[in-house]
Design an enzyme around this catalytic site. Structure first.
Site, mmCIF file in Angstrom:
data_model
loop_
_atom_site.group_PDB
_atom_site.id
_atom_site.type_symbol
_atom_site.label_atom_id
_atom_site.label_comp_id
_atom_site.label_asym_id
_atom_site.label_seq_id
_atom_site.Cartn_x
_atom_site.Cartn_y
_atom_site.Cartn_z
ATOM 1 C CG ASP B 81 -87.567 5.351 -66.033
ATOM 2 O OD1 ASP B 81 -86.644 4.704 -65.499
ATOM 3 O OD2 ASP B 81 -88.778 5.085 -65.837
ATOM 4 C CG HIS B 98 -98.063 8.383 -68.107
ATOM 5 N ND1 HIS B 98 -96.767 7.930 -68.221
ATOM 6 C CD2 HIS B 98 -98.762 7.358 -67.539
ATOM 7 C CE1 HIS B 98 -96.680 6.695 -67.747
ATOM 8 N NE2 HIS B 98 -97.874 6.319 -67.328
ATOM 9 C CG LEU B 192 -86.394 17.886 -83.880
ATOM 10 C CD1 LEU B 192 -84.973 17.540 -83.475
ATOM 11 C CD2 LEU B 192 -87.199 18.275 -82.643
#
Lengths: 309, 305
Positions: B81, B98, B192
């Site tokens: 956020d 972004h 991962l």
């Protein structure tokens, strides 16, 4: 600065509540302190009411046992102190105009604890439900309706019957709704909602199937059951969660400094403001609650504007 | 109604669990050492699949001193956020925010790979975000496509497995196709696992799980009363990983709410609310969040022994 003020206010409250064995002068002084404390509290609530007051506050009442341990109290004393704290908080919510209060009293996971502790909590619950239903209690004075959410079948029969009695006797109260989550976890609640939704869908599908069969038999026509009838929607689940009639919480407060939800109101707190207090639950006072509400009021414009992230 | 605007941020008190990230060089390290367990220069940390493997000296150096290898979370979830606010603070268009957020994400992926975290779930786009202006939504969809294409080779080299969860029917066709390609290309990677939540919400996840379950009840495979938590878990979109429940959730930008992310899976997750905006979230903030996590006692409803 605020730590100092809280200490002053807490001291005033404790002074005002002491039963002095001294003379009239001491009693007069204590009454004066109590009056000043009450006035300050009312002023604080007036200041809070300038901003938006939350409609629904949820509490995770954590820290009772730690409270008893730090004060070297006997077994069960922490939970009794926790109940007194709940009454204070309810009183405060009533004065501030908070309509709904939900508390996490006993999780399904808590059954893993020592059986003696579990039994003492159940006994305390029985005792306190009985106390709350008396004529002069806060429940009747302030018109509080009590709900019990959770898998009540996991409770022993006396506790379950006491809970059902409390719900029945307070059903007509409308001022404040207190929802007590007992034998509750949110995942269990969702499972229950899914089960009920599935049963409902199957029952409706069966009815449609029977009607269609009648049509085919009577008129020789063909009908196909609508696929949508089997499909579950968000609204179907929401109708079957325990708190279906209650709006979602605006604030969730957890005491004792732990920062996790512990399987409480996961569905209902999707957009809720979360706040953790380091204070233990029995130490919670109206000042702490007001402090959280101030933070909520500060965050609310942004929450309303950006409900989606 | 009028909202009170008090200068609360200047108050230093221990009431708030507002997590204040500090630079790695300051008090956090010293303070945590006094409360945390003694720092051991272990040459052992958890590898994959629950086994304990011996690390090389180089890998040892990668994990900061403050962090105990055996207390590292297996699954970290992040709500990214603050991109819009970051851009507005710099008088830039939101798309710049972004893009800066993507850089922060790639840095975080790099750290997770190095420090042995097994799963990283990131909340890229929620179901509610479809209500944002169409231009911003289109820019975001294009950004997702561009990033997935650009970063795929690097992520392959890092042995990252990518899974995308969310309602893919709403995504542009090109992104849907790319999603399938990326998942296929990386499905055999064993490092991962990066789970990207696009067009996702916790309530959507549960509703789609219930739709699968109700089909099974219709077909008589299962009775309604036999539906348990395990049955629902199997149908959730996080069934793509062996560790579906995050140990730690980090939300940046100081907002203290879940915003409909991973509802079921967050039942016992430790929450960390970081004040930094997402593009500013770096190694220091991540180390602070992990330090905080490692000092918490997780009881799962029981009692400390």
């Amino acid at each position: 600065m605020f730590d100092f003020l809280f200490l002053v206010f807490s001291s005033l409250r404790d002074l005002g509540m002491e039963n002095g064995n001294g003379g009239n002068l001491q009693q007069l002084f204590q009454r004066l302190v109590a009056v000043i404390y009450d006035i300050l509290q009312r002023l604080f609530f007036m200041v809070l009411s300038v901003g938006p007051i939350p409609n629904h506050i949820a509490f995770i009442m954590d820290g009772n046992r730690r409270y008893a341990r730090t004060r070297k109290l006997g077994p069960g004393a922490g939970h009794k102190a926790g109940f007194s704290s709940l009454i204070r908080v309810l009183e405060c919510c009533y004065k501030m105009g908070v309509k709904y209060v939900t508390v996490y009293a006993f999780s399904i996971d808590n059954f893993k604890r020592d059986p003696c502790e579990v039994q003492s909590i159940m006994d305390l619950m029985l005792e306190k439900i009985d106390e709350l239903l008396r004529e002069e209690s806060i429940v009747n004075n302030h018109g509080i309706r009590i709900n019990f959410f959770g898998d009540l079948k996991l409770l022993s029969k006396p506790v379950r019957m006491a809970a059902e009695k409390a719900m029945a006797e307070t059903a007509k109260n409308t001022n404040v709704v207190l929802s007590v989550c007992v034998a509750y976890t949110s995942t269990n609640e969702i499972v229950h909602a899914v089960q009920e939704s599935c049963k409902e869908k199957l029952a409706r599908a069966q009815v449609i199937s029977d009607v269609n069969a009648e049509i085919r038999n009577s008129f020789g026509g063909y009908t196909k059951p609508l696929e949508e009838e089997y499909s579950i929607t968000l609204e179907d689940l929401e109708r079957h969660i325990y708190s279906a009639e209650i709006p979602d919480p605006d604030i969730l407060i957890r005491t004792s400094g732990e920062t996790r939800l512990s399987n409480f109101l996961l569905w209902q707190t999707t957009f809720c403001y979360l706040h953790v207090l380091d204070a233990l639950w029995p130490d919670i006072s109206p000042w702490w609650l007001g402090w959280v509400i101030l933070h909520y009021q500060r965050a609310k414009p942004y929450i309303d504007k950006n409900k989606a992230l | 109604m009028v909202s009170l605007q008090l200068p609360l941020s200047t108050i230093n008190n221990k009431i708030f669990s507002h997590f204040n990230p500090k630079p790695a060089s300051c008090l956090c390290r010293v303070g945590n050492r006094s409360r945390a367990f003694p720092c051991n220069k272990y040459s052992i940390f958890r590898g994959g699949e629950g086994t304990i493997t011996t690390a090389t000296a180089e890998e040892e150096r990668l994990l900061p001193d403050e962090l105990r290898p055996e207390l590292m979370p297996k699954h970290v979830a992040v709500i990214m956020d603050g991109n819009g606010r970051w851009a507005r603070q710099r008088n830039l268009p939101t798309s710049f925010g972004h893009r800066a957020g993507v850089r922060a994400l790639t840095d975080l992926i790099d750290l997770c790979c190095k420090w042995g975290i097994r799963v990283l779930t990131v909340f890229a786009f929620s179901t509610e975000n479809w209500l944002r202006p169409k231009l911003e939504v289109d820019i975001l969809m294009s950004l997702f496509e561009m990033v997935l294409k650009e970063e795929l080779k690097i992520l392959m080299r890092q042995d990252v497995r990518i899974s995308v969860i969310g309602d893919s029917k709403k995504l542009p066709k090109s992104l849907q196709k790319l999603k399938t390609e990326v998942e296929d290309t990386t499905k055999n990677n064993s490092g991962l696992q990066l789970i990207i939540a696009i067009s996702f919400s916790g309530q959507y996840d549960i509703v789609q799980a219930c739709k699968s379950i109700v089909e099974k009840t219709k077909d008589g495979v299962i009775q309604p009363n036999d539906i348990t938590e395990a049955v629902i878990e199997q149908e959730l979109e996080t069934n793509c990983t062996k560790f579906p429940h995050p140990d730690l959730l980090i939300r940046t930008s100081g907002e203290q709410r879940i915003s409909n992310f991973l509802l079921w899976q967050l039942a016992y997750t430790e929450l960390a609310f970081v004040k930094s905006l997402w593009p500013d979230f770096g190694k220091a903030d991540f180390v602070d969040a992990l330090c905080e996590f490692q000092q918490r006692k997780r009881r799962y409803g029981g009692r400390d022994s």
